[in-house]
Design an enzyme around this catalytic site. Structure first.
Site, short mmCIF file in Angstrom:
data_model
loop_
_atom_site.label_atom_id
_atom_site.label_comp_id
_atom_site.label_asym_id
_atom_site.label_seq_id
_atom_site.Cartn_x
_atom_site.Cartn_y
_atom_site.Cartn_z
N ASP A 115 -6.89 -10.42 -37.07
CA ASP A 115 -6.65 -11.71 -36.95
C ASP A 115 -7.35 -12.22 -35.80
O ASP A 115 -7.81 -11.41 -34.80
CB ASP A 115 -5.25 -12.12 -36.84
N ASN A 141 9.56 -10.00 -35.45
CA ASN A 141 10.24 -10.76 -36.63
C ASN A 141 9.72 -9.92 -37.96
O ASN A 141 9.95 -10.38 -38.85
CB ASN A 141 9.86 -12.16 -36.55
N HIS A 173 6.49 -9.25 -38.58
CA HIS A 173 5.20 -9.81 -39.05
C HIS A 173 4.43 -8.46 -39.01
O HIS A 173 4.39 -7.75 -38.21
CB HIS A 173 4.53 -11.06 -38.40
N GLU A 198 3.73 -14.35 -40.91
CA GLU A 198 5.14 -14.54 -40.63
C GLU A 198 6.01 -14.57 -41.73
O GLU A 198 5.49 -14.49 -42.67
CB GLU A 198 5.20 -15.80 -39.78
C1 F6R Z 1 -2.32 -8.20 -33.74
C2 F6R Z 1 -1.27 -8.30 -34.73
C3 F6R Z 1 0.25 -8.27 -34.67
C4 F6R Z 1 0.47 -7.21 -33.54
C5 F6R Z 1 2.27 -7.55 -33.45
C6 F6R Z 1 2.64 -6.51 -32.33
O1 F6R Z 1 -3.75 -8.05 -34.19
O2 F6R Z 1 -1.71 -8.39 -35.94
O3 F6R Z 1 0.76 -8.35 -35.79
O4 F6R Z 1 0.29 -6.11 -34.06
O5 F6R Z 1 2.51 -8.57 -32.97
O6 F6R Z 1 2.22 -6.76 -31.29
P1 F6R Z 1 2.28 -5.94 -29.82
O7 F6R Z 1 1.63 -4.51 -30.19
O8 F6R Z 1 1.73 -6.44 -28.80
O9 F6R Z 1 3.89 -5.78 -29.67
#
Ligand code: F6R
Length: 240
Positions: free
Chosen positions: A66, A135, A137, A142
């Protein structure tokens, strides 16, 4: 689903790095799917270390999950910049083989189609690295995202904006939209490794592993994938 529970973040990173290294050694031309955020930082630093010890990245292709819409690749909080800083500049990947969605593309719908097409043309993703949001994702998909979704423009939820505001000087600066690979794009990876650490992730991890498979909990879709490994520290595994 294979679930590995280790004592701490450093061990989690080591387990994940072993999995990625094994993939690279098995297939030098592997296509890797990559995530940003806090979870894979230790993994990337170990991969950089393996490269110093001789691991060759030159024939790999990487696709990031992303990118924020409206941030140029050199913006300090962009995911392109994160990857550059933590991995791309430290290994011998070819710059043209490090793909990140372009959040500044004038036609974002076209950009999403182009990204999907590129993944297809490279033969699909061999190993996808994932984190998980509090959450549930995965990528920026989401709760409520269709399991059939492909790379698309997504609206970030308030909880994600709040969680990610730590990378910006204020919450107001966090973009509200991103381009993200879809759930279906992620599920088409031949294998997946998901990293989670810390008690904040425990509820999402438990729901993903043991809860009902539901679009309300995006990571629960991974129960339907034939080759997924969760690598968790004890705190993230505490509600399993
Ligand atoms: C990042 C992504 C997100 C993260 C998730 C966890 O490219 O796609 O899904 O993997 O938000 O983030 P952290 O590792 O910072 O807790």
């Amino acid at each position: 689903m294979n679930v590995i529970v280790v004592t701490n973040y450093a061990r989690m990173s080591e387990e994940a790095a072993k999995i990625v290294r094994a993939q690279i050694l098995k297939k030098a031309r592997s296509v890797l799917g990559l995530a940003t955020g806090s979870s894979p930082l230790g993994l990337y630093s170990l991969l950089a270390e393996y490269h110093r010890l001789g691991l060759d990245f030159s024939r790999l292709t990487t696709f990031n999950l992303d990118e924020y819409i409206g941030l140029a690749g050199d913006h300090p909080a962009s995911y392109r910049r994160y990857m550059q800083e933590h991995l791309f500049s430290k290994v011998n990947l070819h710059p043209e083989k490090t793909l990140v969605p372009n959040g500044m593309a004038p036609d974002l719908e076209q950009e999403c189609l182009r990204y999907e097409e590129l993944i297809k043309r490279c033969g699909g993703i061999d190993l996808q690295v994932l984190g998980i949001g509090v959450n549930g994702h995965i990528g920026f998909n989401e709760p409520g995202t269709a399991f059939g979704s492909r790379t698309q423009v997504v609206n970030l939820t308030e909880s994600t904006i709040r969680a990610n505001s730590r990378f910006f000087s204020s919450e107001r600066e966090v973009p509200t939209q991103a381009v993200s690979m879809g759930i279906k794009s992620i599920m088409q990876a031949r294998s997946i490794v998901l990293l989670a650490n810390g008690g904040r992730k425990a509820a999402a991890v438990a729901a993903a592993v043991n809860g009902p498979v539901s679009e309300d909990m995006p990571a629960s879709v991974l129960q339907l994938h034939p080759a997924v490994t969760f690598v968790l520290d004890q705190a993230a595994a505490s509600k399993l």
